[in-house]
Design a protein around this motif. Sequence first.
Motif, PDB file in Angstrom:
ATOM      1  N   PRO B  17       0.817  -1.229   0.000  1.00  9.14           N
ATOM      2  CA  PRO B  17       0.000   0.000   0.000  1.00  9.14           C
ATOM      3  C   PRO B  17       0.843   1.268   0.000  1.00  9.14           C
ATOM      4  O   PRO B  17       0.574   2.194  -0.777  1.00  9.14           O
ATOM      5  CB  PRO B  17      -0.834  -0.137   1.279  1.00  9.14           C
ATOM      6  CG  PRO B  17      -0.947  -1.603   1.498  1.00  9.14           C
ATOM      7  CD  PRO B  17       0.375  -2.157   1.058  1.00  9.14           C
ATOM      8  N   LEU B  18       1.845   1.312   0.857  1.00  6.74           N
ATOM      9  CA  LEU B  18       2.681   2.515   0.910  1.00  6.74           C
ATOM     10  C   LEU B  18       3.447   2.701  -0.393  1.00  6.74           C
ATOM     11  O   LEU B  18       3.616   3.814  -0.882  1.00  6.74           O
ATOM     12  CB  LEU B  18       3.651   2.442   2.087  1.00  6.74           C
ATOM     13  CG  LEU B  18       3.038   2.633   3.483  1.00  6.74           C
ATOM     14  CD1 LEU B  18       4.123   2.621   4.541  1.00  6.74           C
ATOM     15  CD2 LEU B  18       2.249   3.928   3.561  1.00  6.74           C
ATOM     16  N   LEU B  20       2.517   1.744  -3.400  1.00  5.44           N
ATOM     17  CA  LEU B  20       1.618   2.190  -4.458  1.00  5.44           C
ATOM     18  C   LEU B  20       1.153   3.630  -4.239  1.00  5.44           C
ATOM     19  O   LEU B  20       0.775   4.317  -5.186  1.00  5.44           O
ATOM     20  CB  LEU B  20       0.405   1.254  -4.544  1.00  5.44           C
ATOM     21  CG  LEU B  20       0.733  -0.160  -5.029  1.00  5.44           C
ATOM     22  CD1 LEU B  20      -0.501  -1.050  -4.956  1.00  5.44           C
ATOM     23  CD2 LEU B  20       1.285  -0.140  -6.450  1.00  5.44           C
ATOM     24  N   LEU B  21       1.167   4.070  -3.004  1.00  3.59           N
ATOM     25  CA  LEU B  21       0.807   5.457  -2.715  1.00  3.59           C
ATOM     26  C   LEU B  21       2.001   6.400  -2.829  1.00  3.59           C
ATOM     27  O   LEU B  21       1.862   7.598  -2.635  1.00  3.59           O
ATOM     28  CB  LEU B  21       0.212   5.562  -1.305  1.00  3.59           C
ATOM     29  CG  LEU B  21      -1.163   4.936  -1.118  1.00  3.59           C
ATOM     30  CD1 LEU B  21      -1.534   4.898   0.353  1.00  3.59           C
ATOM     31  CD2 LEU B  21      -2.217   5.726  -1.894  1.00  3.59           C
ATOM     32  N   GLU B  23       4.638   6.399  -0.867  1.00  2.62           N
ATOM     33  CA  GLU B  23       5.105   6.821   0.447  1.00  2.62           C
ATOM     34  C   GLU B  23       6.071   5.834   1.094  1.00  2.62           C
ATOM     35  O   GLU B  23       6.405   5.971   2.263  1.00  2.62           O
ATOM     36  CB  GLU B  23       3.899   7.027   1.376  1.00  2.62           C
ATOM     37  CG  GLU B  23       3.033   8.209   0.967  1.00  2.62           C
ATOM     38  CD  GLU B  23       2.058   8.601   2.056  1.00  2.62           C
ATOM     39  OE1 GLU B  23       0.948   9.029   1.690  1.00  2.62           O
ATOM     40  OE2 GLU B  23       2.374   8.461   3.241  1.00  2.62           O
ATOM     41  N   ARG B  50      -3.601  -2.371  -6.761  1.00  2.00           N
ATOM     42  CA  ARG B  50      -3.558  -1.203  -7.642  1.00  2.00           C
ATOM     43  C   ARG B  50      -4.948  -0.941  -8.229  1.00  2.00           C
ATOM     44  O   ARG B  50      -5.397   0.196  -8.339  1.00  2.00           O
ATOM     45  CB  ARG B  50      -2.525  -1.422  -8.751  1.00  2.00           C
ATOM     46  CG  ARG B  50      -2.242  -0.193  -9.599  1.00  2.00           C
ATOM     47  CD  ARG B  50      -1.183  -0.481 -10.641  1.00  2.00           C
ATOM     48  NE  ARG B  50       0.137  -0.686 -10.071  1.00  2.00           N
ATOM     49  CZ  ARG B  50       0.808  -1.830 -10.089  1.00  2.00           C
ATOM     50  NH1 ARG B  50       0.275  -2.904 -10.655  1.00  2.00           N
ATOM     51  NH2 ARG B  50       1.995  -1.930  -9.543  1.00  2.00           N
ATOM     52  N   LEU B  53      -7.195   0.523  -5.403  1.00  2.00           N
ATOM     53  CA  LEU B  53      -6.864   1.922  -5.132  1.00  2.00           C
ATOM     54  C   LEU B  53      -7.297   2.809  -6.294  1.00  2.00           C
ATOM     55  O   LEU B  53      -7.768   3.925  -6.097  1.00  2.00           O
ATOM     56  CB  LEU B  53      -5.368   2.077  -4.867  1.00  2.00           C
ATOM     57  CG  LEU B  53      -4.874   1.500  -3.541  1.00  2.00           C
ATOM     58  CD1 LEU B  53      -3.353   1.498  -3.477  1.00  2.00           C
ATOM     59  CD2 LEU B  53      -5.438   2.284  -2.372  1.00  2.00           C
TER      60      LEU B  53
END
Lengths: 183, 209
Positions: B17-18, B20-21, B23, B50, B53
């Motif tokens: 998640p991080l 793909l964001l 971060e 992906r 999101l």
Amino acid sequence: MAVTPDPAARDSELVRRFQAGEEHAFDLLVEGHRRDVYRLAYRLLGNHADADDLAQEAFLRAYRSLSRFRGDSSFRTWLTRIVLNLATDSRKDRAVRRQVPLEEIPIRDHPVQPAFQGAGAFGGEVLQKAVRQLPPRQRETLILRIFQEMKFHEIAAVMGCTVGTAKANFFHALKGLRERVRV
Amino acid sequence: MRGTGMNNCEGIRNALPLLLLGEADPPDAGIVSVHLEGCAACRAEADRLRTLLGSLTTAEVPDPDEAYWQAFLPRLRSRIAAGALFATAPRFRLVAAWAASVAVLLLAGTMVGRWSLPGGKPAPTGNPAEERSDPEALRRALEDLFPAIEVTVTGNENDTVGEMPAADELEKALDTILPAEESEIYTQVEDLPPDARRWLVQALNPGRG
């Protein structure tokens, strides 16, 4: 060359001017944040009528408290916290309210810029329902990160938790969404 | 999270998640990228995440039209002004500011005197309380507050509006004139407590109920 003012710095200046007695500075703050506040309220409550009520009430509360705002956080963070607190109160206290069906809201066309490849695989209603079914803290964290595009340290400030907790809430929210939409 | 638990697929998937964001810390991003190159299962997981999101970011909120936004600040200012009059009434909620505005206008009308019949509008006196007793001025004031509603205010020299109802009755009464469709106004009024209904109906349209 014109320099685009940093939004946070602009907000700080407007707060200072309001606290010095300039009422119009509050109007400028409203105009700068009203759309974000409305959209956040809509994502939290799910319909136009409640989002409108909450957005108006959030600014009303901000107006009443702004003279005491010390600037420990950004104005945006402070205002977002007000919205979340009101949404929590709304969920606890409110009975079923009248809802304006989506098709009755005059909608202005504007282009959507997907941030990711392969976007739009799930219908909006499916996802919106799945988001609303998340536990409140997870839902709020997800909304703040994805839709309000806040960084995790800002989310932590809004929600009064650590950055680690904000990230954990976010991960759990994604996991919960995946289970609900069968990804 | 630097390097912690990143030596197996579970750790990699926790980091997705991080990543793909945008971060993820650069070292972690590097580790994940290398792993994805060699792990089909984790690549599939990244694709699913992906997609999710991406769907989230394109789930837009219906945007109200420009008329709504143009009215937003004036409505807020009305609520601010009305809220200042009822700052000690904790039970007032979201409709309260509007309700208070209308209550002030209507109470001013009853305190000054009975309303005259339409057609006999007095000349403006410069006194806000006296001007609000004019049904036409009151109608305009109410329509300014509730632009979606066409208000009929008529008077009868033998009618007087009773005492203002309690705060929660007033809130409920005025909440009924905020529905999406104007046709609902009079049917919803029928469901109010008798005193609130009588007060509201007399105040807005004395010819009914």
